[in-house]
Design an enzyme around this catalytic site. Structure first.
Site, PDB file in Angstrom:
ATOM      1  N   ALA A  24     -90.895  -4.382  35.518  1.00 42.51           N
ATOM      2  CA  ALA A  24     -91.485  -4.601  36.842  1.00 42.51           C
ATOM      3  C   ALA A  24     -92.992  -4.474  36.876  1.00 42.51           C
ATOM      4  O   ALA A  24     -93.578  -4.436  37.961  1.00 42.51           O
ATOM      5  CB  ALA A  24     -90.870  -3.614  37.835  1.00 42.51           C
ATOM      6  N   GLY A  29     -90.647  -9.477  37.759  1.00 45.61           N
ATOM      7  CA  GLY A  29     -90.264  -8.110  38.063  1.00 45.61           C
ATOM      8  C   GLY A  29     -91.220  -7.445  39.027  1.00 45.61           C
ATOM      9  O   GLY A  29     -90.809  -6.717  39.943  1.00 45.61           O
ATOM     10  N   TYR A 173     -82.321 -17.488  22.338  1.00 43.19           N
ATOM     11  CA  TYR A 173     -82.602 -17.249  23.753  1.00 43.19           C
ATOM     12  C   TYR A 173     -81.429 -17.713  24.611  1.00 43.19           C
ATOM     13  O   TYR A 173     -80.987 -17.004  25.521  1.00 43.19           O
ATOM     14  CB  TYR A 173     -83.878 -17.983  24.166  1.00 43.19           C
ATOM     15  CG  TYR A 173     -84.238 -17.791  25.627  1.00 43.19           C
ATOM     16  CD1 TYR A 173     -84.672 -16.561  26.092  1.00 43.19           C
ATOM     17  CD2 TYR A 173     -84.139 -18.850  26.532  1.00 43.19           C
ATOM     18  CE1 TYR A 173     -85.011 -16.376  27.428  1.00 43.19           C
ATOM     19  CE2 TYR A 173     -84.469 -18.680  27.869  1.00 43.19           C
ATOM     20  CZ  TYR A 173     -84.902 -17.442  28.316  1.00 43.19           C
ATOM     21  OH  TYR A 173     -85.216 -17.262  29.638  1.00 43.19           O
TER      22      TYR A 173
END
Length: 301
Positions: A24, A29, A173
């Site tokens: 975050a 985030g 990914y």
């Protein structure tokens, strides 16, 4: 509240709620945490670099604190979970946002392929270690951030989960983001028996964040040219996550993404994930493998 044009202004009052947001200190985030704090939530920025986390916290209004969390280390995940459990007898929102994308071949401290270890296994472990703090709380949610990349060369490669035989950064990914969705759906099946906590997922479309820094060299020039044209700002990219976390109409197993063409940008709506993500046999096999790799079991079966 418009279901077709949902914005940050539609976030209900979050006063009295505790929200933990991983990764975050920047990008999606940061915008997710900022918006929740602005609506009254007590927000914990769970980040690897606490210095960056503290600098991010001072840019937000409201009750914001910082917790050290390195998802590439199960020891760090366990320590962070213990700290969070001690500080917060109840948790309303756990937002599994942190992630890495298209990294060169690397492993975590525990020997996991970096993208699978960070994006999936680290969050799997964190969720399992914190879930009993959410289960007693009506309306609590676990929201995991996936990607449209879950469709790209994506499968769960049980014969080589850690990509030790060969490595393709896009495939790795894709596997990690497919795993995020499979985890969400498998978790929701378990949570449905309890009736208080739910699991949902979101993807940000194509957002201009630091995740793009590891774009393969062959794609770097076209990505650089197209980013200003195709991407949206992080505050827009965070909206699907915020809707999954706060919209009273969100149901367990919902998946949100941008509503524009190709789900690249726009305000959030419910979207569909790939048929592969709904394979319950593979979901359960992945769940079992994840428990074995992390050593974490969940208080729901």
């Amino acid at each position: 509240m418009s279901s077709d044009n949902w914005t940050e202004q539609d976030i209900p009052d979050q006063s009295g709620r505790v929200a933990i947001v991983t990764g975050a200190n920047t990008g999606l985030g940061f915008e997710t945490a900022r918006a929740l704090a602005a609506r009254g939530a007590k927000v914990v920025l769970a980040v690897r670099d606490t210095g960056k986390g503290e600098r991010a916290a001072v840019r937000m209004s409201g009750d914001v604190s910082v917790q050290a969390l390195d998802l590439t280390s199960l020891d760090s995940v366990r320590t962070a979970a213990a700290d969070l459990r001690a500080a917060h007898p109840r948790i309303d929102l756990l937002i599994n946002n942190a992630g890495v994308m298209y990294t060169p071949k690397r492993t975590t401290a525990d020997g996991f392929e970096l993208q699978f270890g960070t994006n999936h296994l680290g969050h799997f472990a964190l969720t399992g270690l914190l879930l009993d703090r959410l289960l007693p709380v009506p309306g609590s949610r676990v929201v995991t951030v996936s990607s449209t990349g879950h469709r790209i060369r994506a499968g769960i490669h049980f014969e080589d989960l850690q990509w030790e035989r060969s490595y393709r950064r896009t495939g790795a990914y894709g596997q990690s983001k497919l795993a995020n969705l499979m985890f969400t759906y498998a978790l929701q099946r378990r949570l449905a028996r309890h009736g208080t906590t739910s699991a949902a997922a979101a993807h940000p479309g194509l957002s201009n964040t630091e995740l793009l820094r590891n774009t393969p060299a062959a794609l770097r020039l076209p990505v650089t040219l197209l980013v200003p044209l195709l991407t949206q700002k992080p505050e827009m990219g965070a909206l699907p996550t915020l809707r999954a976390a706060t919209d009273p109409a969100t149901a367990g197993g919902d998946y949100f993404g941008p509503g524009g063409t190709g789900e690249l940008r726009g305000t959030p709506k419910r979207v569909s994930s790939s048929p592969a993500s709904h394979d319950e046999t593979v979901q359960e096999r992945l769940w079992t493998a994840s428990e074995k790799l992390t050593g974490v079991t969940f208080p729901v079966r």
